[in-house]
Write a protein that holds these residues in place. Structure first.
Motif, PDB file in Angstrom:
ATOM      1  N   LYS A  25      30.219  16.848  36.931  1.00  9.04           N
ATOM      2  CA  LYS A  25      29.121  17.726  37.320  1.00  9.04           C
ATOM      3  C   LYS A  25      28.737  18.615  36.136  1.00  9.04           C
ATOM      4  O   LYS A  25      29.552  18.920  35.280  1.00  9.04           O
ATOM      5  CB  LYS A  25      29.543  18.617  38.484  1.00  9.04           C
ATOM      6  N   TYR A  26      27.474  19.003  36.095  1.00 12.92           N
ATOM      7  CA  TYR A  26      27.028  20.016  35.149  1.00 12.92           C
ATOM      8  C   TYR A  26      27.525  21.344  35.708  1.00 12.92           C
ATOM      9  O   TYR A  26      27.387  21.606  36.906  1.00 12.92           O
ATOM     10  CB  TYR A  26      25.508  20.004  35.025  1.00 12.92           C
ATOM     11  N   GLU A  27      28.110  22.181  34.858  1.00  7.00           N
ATOM     12  CA  GLU A  27      28.733  23.406  35.352  1.00  7.00           C
ATOM     13  C   GLU A  27      28.436  24.600  34.462  1.00  7.00           C
ATOM     14  O   GLU A  27      28.226  24.461  33.261  1.00  7.00           O
ATOM     15  CB  GLU A  27      30.251  23.247  35.431  1.00  7.00           C
ATOM     16  N   LEU A  28      28.470  25.750  35.080  1.00 12.15           N
ATOM     17  CA  LEU A  28      28.310  27.007  34.379  1.00 12.15           C
ATOM     18  C   LEU A  28      29.313  27.972  35.002  1.00 12.15           C
ATOM     19  O   LEU A  28      29.286  28.212  36.208  1.00 12.15           O
ATOM     20  CB  LEU A  28      26.880  27.515  34.580  1.00 12.15           C
ATOM     21  N   THR A  29      30.245  28.468  34.200  1.00 17.01           N
ATOM     22  CA  THR A  29      31.194  29.470  34.685  1.00 17.01           C
ATOM     23  C   THR A  29      30.678  30.819  34.222  1.00 17.01           C
ATOM     24  O   THR A  29      30.416  31.026  33.039  1.00 17.01           O
ATOM     25  CB  THR A  29      32.612  29.200  34.154  1.00 17.01           C
ATOM     26  N   LEU A  30      30.525  31.726  35.180  1.00 11.15           N
ATOM     27  CA  LEU A  30      29.883  33.008  34.934  1.00 11.15           C
ATOM     28  C   LEU A  30      30.809  34.149  35.350  1.00 11.15           C
ATOM     29  O   LEU A  30      31.706  33.960  36.173  1.00 11.15           O
ATOM     30  CB  LEU A  30      28.605  33.088  35.776  1.00 11.15           C
ATOM     31  N   ILE A  31      30.554  35.323  34.801  1.00 12.38           N
ATOM     32  CA  ILE A  31      31.265  36.516  35.250  1.00 12.38           C
ATOM     33  C   ILE A  31      30.246  37.606  35.560  1.00 12.38           C
ATOM     34  O   ILE A  31      29.153  37.646  34.978  1.00 12.38           O
ATOM     35  CB  ILE A  31      32.309  37.026  34.230  1.00 12.38           C
ATOM     36  N   CYS A  32      30.593  38.461  36.515  1.00 12.97           N
ATOM     37  CA  CYS A  32      29.774  39.625  36.827  1.00 12.97           C
ATOM     38  C   CYS A  32      30.704  40.760  37.223  1.00 12.97           C
ATOM     39  O   CYS A  32      31.889  40.551  37.458  1.00 12.97           O
ATOM     40  CB  CYS A  32      28.753  39.325  37.919  1.00 12.97           C
ATOM     41  N   GLN A  33      30.168  41.943  37.284  1.00 15.75           N
ATOM     42  CA  GLN A  33      30.976  43.118  37.601  1.00 15.75           C
ATOM     43  C   GLN A  33      31.427  43.079  39.056  1.00 15.75           C
ATOM     44  O   GLN A  33      30.627  42.831  39.959  1.00 15.75           O
ATOM     45  CB  GLN A  33      30.201  44.400  37.341  1.00 15.75           C
ATOM     46  N   GLU A  34      32.707  43.304  39.261  1.00 16.70           N
ATOM     47  CA  GLU A  34      33.255  43.364  40.610  1.00 16.70           C
ATOM     48  C   GLU A  34      32.569  44.502  41.369  1.00 16.70           C
ATOM     49  O   GLU A  34      32.362  45.581  40.832  1.00 16.70           O
ATOM     50  CB  GLU A  34      34.759  43.612  40.522  1.00 16.70           C
ATOM     51  N   GLY A  35      32.147  44.235  42.588  1.00 21.97           N
ATOM     52  CA  GLY A  35      31.470  45.239  43.397  1.00 21.97           C
ATOM     53  C   GLY A  35      29.968  45.287  43.194  1.00 21.97           C
ATOM     54  O   GLY A  35      29.269  46.001  43.905  1.00 21.97           O
ATOM     55  N   LYS A  52      42.078  37.878  36.379  1.00 30.53           N
ATOM     56  CA  LYS A  52      43.465  38.361  36.396  1.00 30.53           C
ATOM     57  C   LYS A  52      43.712  39.480  35.399  1.00 30.53           C
ATOM     58  O   LYS A  52      44.687  40.188  35.502  1.00 30.53           O
ATOM     59  CB  LYS A  52      44.409  37.191  36.116  1.00 30.53           C
ATOM     60  N   ASP A  53      42.814  39.642  34.424  1.00 32.60           N
ATOM     61  CA  ASP A  53      43.035  40.665  33.403  1.00 32.60           C
ATOM     62  C   ASP A  53      42.765  42.079  33.908  1.00 32.60           C
ATOM     63  O   ASP A  53      43.025  43.044  33.219  1.00 32.60           O
ATOM     64  CB  ASP A  53      42.220  40.372  32.147  1.00 32.60           C
ATOM     65  N   GLY A  54      42.228  42.194  35.131  1.00 30.60           N
ATOM     66  CA  GLY A  54      42.030  43.503  35.735  1.00 30.60           C
ATOM     67  C   GLY A  54      40.904  44.324  35.149  1.00 30.60           C
ATOM     68  O   GLY A  54      40.885  45.526  35.286  1.00 30.60           O
ATOM     69  N   GLU A  55      39.944  43.703  34.492  1.00 35.62           N
ATOM     70  CA  GLU A  55      38.845  44.444  33.882  1.00 35.62           C
ATOM     71  C   GLU A  55      37.681  44.658  34.843  1.00 35.62           C
ATOM     72  O   GLU A  55      36.601  45.031  34.432  1.00 35.62           O
ATOM     73  CB  GLU A  55      38.357  43.727  32.621  1.00 35.62           C
ATOM     74  N   GLY A  56      37.873  44.366  36.125  1.00 29.08           N
ATOM     75  CA  GLY A  56      36.827  44.610  37.111  1.00 29.08           C
ATOM     76  C   GLY A  56      35.702  43.597  37.088  1.00 29.08           C
ATOM     77  O   GLY A  56      34.571  43.938  37.416  1.00 29.08           O
TER      78      GLY A  56
END
Length: 143
Positions: A25-35, A52-56
């Motif tokens: 599959k074509y994929e994109l792993t993204l991050i955003c601010q928790e909350g 897991k690094d706890g940076e929120g």
């Protein structure tokens, strides 16, 4: 599956040029601010997990069976231009699934809009320069 726009996501990993070899599959792993509004909207996605690094921050994987159209400022963009560290918005759909007794929700990617190029974390500025000194001398490598 109704598509929605999810904004202010940072690209972590990208497989938009060719499919992931394992998932096909074509994929994109993204991050955003928790909350954040986006994190709350995508909370039921099976791949939406706090880092897991706890940076929120929350990590989310979006996927597609087909090549994904990429945009920037109203013009179509080559998928190779989307890199780690870039800020994007995505058009995607949520879909519930069930497989071998397990249930979840997947995020299906329709399009990507580049909002801003980022730091491109981990990228080497000049690919002709070896970061360990002379390329021919394997003793200079740190492993």
């Amino acid at each position: 599956m109704a598509s929605k726009i999810y904004s202010n996501l940072e690209v972590l990993f990208t497989n938009l040029v060719k499919p992931n070899e394992m998932s096909e599959k074509y994929e994109l792993t993204l991050i955003c601010q928790e909350g954040s509004e986006t994190a709350r909207a995508l909370a039921k996605v099976a791949t939406c997990k706090p880092e897991k690094d706890g940076e929120g921050v929350v990590r989310i994987k979006a996927k597609s069976n087909n090549p994904v159209t990429c945009w920037h400022k109203g013009k179509q963009l080559d998928a190779r231009e989307i890199k780690r560290g870039d800020t994007v918005s995505i058009q995607a759909s949520l879909a519930d699934w069930e497989y071998k007794g397990r249930k979840g929700t997947s995020l299906w990617l329709n399009a990507v809009n580049l909002l801003e190029h980022g730091a491109n974390i981990g990228a080497q500025k000049d690919p002709s320069v070896c970061p360990f000194g002379e390329e021919e001398n394997a003793d200079n490598f740190p492993f």
